[in-house]
Design a protein around this motif. Sequence first.
Motif, PDB file in Angstrom:
ATOM      1  N   GLU B 206       0.832  -1.206   0.000  1.00 29.69           N
ATOM      2  CA  GLU B 206       0.000   0.000   0.000  1.00 29.69           C
ATOM      3  C   GLU B 206       0.871   1.263   0.000  1.00 29.69           C
ATOM      4  O   GLU B 206       0.583   2.231  -0.715  1.00 29.69           O
ATOM      5  N   GLU B 208       3.878   1.568  -1.191  1.00 32.24           N
ATOM      6  CA  GLU B 208       4.479   1.732  -2.522  1.00 32.24           C
ATOM      7  C   GLU B 208       3.495   2.388  -3.482  1.00 32.24           C
ATOM      8  O   GLU B 208       3.856   3.287  -4.241  1.00 32.24           O
ATOM      9  N   ILE B 209       2.252   1.926  -3.438  1.00 32.73           N
ATOM     10  CA  ILE B 209       1.242   2.475  -4.344  1.00 32.73           C
ATOM     11  C   ILE B 209       0.969   3.942  -4.017  1.00 32.73           C
ATOM     12  O   ILE B 209       0.924   4.792  -4.908  1.00 32.73           O
ATOM     13  N   VAL B 210       0.837   4.241  -2.714  1.00 36.91           N
ATOM     14  CA  VAL B 210       0.575   5.628  -2.317  1.00 36.91           C
ATOM     15  C   VAL B 210       1.721   6.527  -2.772  1.00 36.91           C
ATOM     16  O   VAL B 210       1.517   7.636  -3.256  1.00 36.91           O
ATOM     17  N   ARG B 211       2.941   6.018  -2.655  1.00 37.05           N
ATOM     18  CA  ARG B 211       4.091   6.800  -3.122  1.00 37.05           C
ATOM     19  C   ARG B 211       4.011   7.054  -4.617  1.00 37.05           C
ATOM     20  O   ARG B 211       4.313   8.141  -5.089  1.00 37.05           O
ATOM     21  N   LEU B 212       3.622   6.012  -5.377  1.00 35.30           N
ATOM     22  CA  LEU B 212       3.592   6.143  -6.839  1.00 35.30           C
ATOM     23  C   LEU B 212       2.555   7.148  -7.299  1.00 35.30           C
ATOM     24  O   LEU B 212       2.734   7.794  -8.320  1.00 35.30           O
ATOM     25  N   VAL B 213       1.457   7.267  -6.552  1.00 42.81           N
ATOM     26  CA  VAL B 213       0.445   8.222  -6.979  1.00 42.81           C
ATOM     27  C   VAL B 213       0.683   9.597  -6.359  1.00 42.81           C
ATOM     28  O   VAL B 213      -0.158  10.474  -6.461  1.00 42.81           O
ATOM     29  N   GLY B 214       1.851   9.774  -5.715  1.00 46.32           N
ATOM     30  CA  GLY B 214       2.226  11.110  -5.268  1.00 46.32           C
ATOM     31  C   GLY B 214       1.917  11.419  -3.818  1.00 46.32           C
ATOM     32  O   GLY B 214       1.779  12.587  -3.469  1.00 46.32           O
ATOM     33  N   GLY B 215       1.815  10.396  -2.961  1.00 43.82           N
ATOM     34  CA  GLY B 215       1.620  10.653  -1.539  1.00 43.82           C
ATOM     35  C   GLY B 215       2.923  11.111  -0.908  1.00 43.82           C
ATOM     36  O   GLY B 215       3.971  10.546  -1.176  1.00 43.82           O
ATOM     37  N   THR B 216       2.860  12.177  -0.089  1.00 37.53           N
ATOM     38  CA  THR B 216       4.077  12.663   0.571  1.00 37.53           C
ATOM     39  C   THR B 216       4.420  11.745   1.737  1.00 37.53           C
ATOM     40  O   THR B 216       3.587  10.967   2.200  1.00 37.53           O
TER      41      THR B 216
END
Lengths: 223, 302
Positions: B206, B208-216
């Motif tokens: 989760e 990794e995915i949040v990072r990929l969609v631009g989560g700080t």
Amino acid sequence: MIQFSHVFKRYPGGFDALKDVSFELAQGEMAFITGHSGAGKSTLLKLITHIEVPTRGSLLVNHKNVARLARRQLPYFRRSVGVVFQDYRLLTDRTVFDNVALPLVVAGVPARETGRRVRAALEKVGLLQKERIFPLQLSGGEQQRVGIARAVVNRPPLLLADEPTGNLDAALSDEIMELFLDFHRHGTTVLIASHDQRLIASSGKRVLELRLGEVVADHGGGA
Amino acid sequence: MKAWVVRHLQVFFATLGELVHAPVANGMTIAVIGVTLALPATLYVGVQNLQRLSGGIDAAGQISLFLKRDTAQKEIDALAVRLRKRNEVESVSFLSPDAALEEFKRASGFGAALDALQRNPLPPVLLVTPASRHRTPTALRTLTEEFGKIGAVELAQFDLEWVQRLQAILRLAERGVWILTALLAVAVLLIVGNTIRLAVLNRREEIEIVRLVGGTDAFIRRPFLYAGTLQGAFGALLAWLLVAGTLALMSGPIGELGALYGTGAAAAGLGGSASMALLAGGAGLGWLGSRIAVERHLRRIF
């Protein structure tokens, strides 16, 4: 939009994934990267999203030198790039709606605006009726369409896809490809890594062929 | 600003919901934190109560002047009058050898044995109660030394030397409580850190995915920090209940002890500020532990 010049990528251990890669992708252009597995397709996409950084050479995305981005700026850069994966990479414990909303939630978009844009994206991929369902209850083609809706929900200028139809049969692949062509027609720059020659040929778009980390052919396209 | 508050509230309630949805795992962590924090808190309350108890005894401090056995009654009376005139002294009472023997027979139960004695072995005693502002341990010691130099006095004894020793021991115990608190605070950090480490590893996909969609990083950290803080706070609450329960069980004997020494009867609890410190400390340790764990592990996920 994307500008590779003399990019090398060597992984720890000495494996050269990319060797002297140079090419340019104009704003609004659509192209495929093809080649056998291990040719460097995925590595190339990972460089664009800064999951990996080039060992040598420069890479500009949207006029920004990706390798030089500070850790702090990275999230904001990634919001301008939509990514679609072969294995969809959905959060299985959240509904279709919540999966698609994720890029908007992390960007702090207000709830009402989020709802409007998520539904617009789901309508685009034909899954508006399934927003409350969990991803594992969907078919492979539907899951990939959720992944695509998530990639485009905040309308990024650049859309990347890594083997988006790798797990799908021919009919579903055609549907997915039609979606990408549609985004391209609306002005989004699209770069797809794929080894599906039938699909690539039928699209009539530009094709970059990678072999052992080198660009060995760059042909077709024109628009 | 409003959006920021709303987002924090959302994460807070989502995290609270997750705690409730996995009651066993989270309950265990909270219980471990609770027991860990209850140990120093209980010792703290114990030391505080003993200090209060010994402080009460101190306030009633007396100096006994054992006079030479051959001192004439007239001389004793004159000494008593002289002592009463001093402003360090509140009152002086005289205990004659006969009266002392009577009291001793009554209190000790050695009546028959004492009857066998040829003569009364006890000396005459003057009991001096110092004025209240001279009842500090040092002032009492000075007075005792001074009285010891009076000619008729065989031995001046500050009755409550054992209280001073007890107080010294209590100061030592207090220091020990602080050291123990520091060690157990580190233990809480490690407990929370380990729990949050596992949570981060469980949600690696989760993240990794949040990072990929631009989560700080701040966005990714937030739920883990809330989880750690909440665990710490609930652990502290449990510790508080454990201390209160322990005190309730021990209030009877403590009351008896207090009554025996003629000091404050009821046992004191943690009190307002110490309770707040316990809760804030628990929450703070939870926050810090999760912060360290999340920081270490986020760096490993591209």
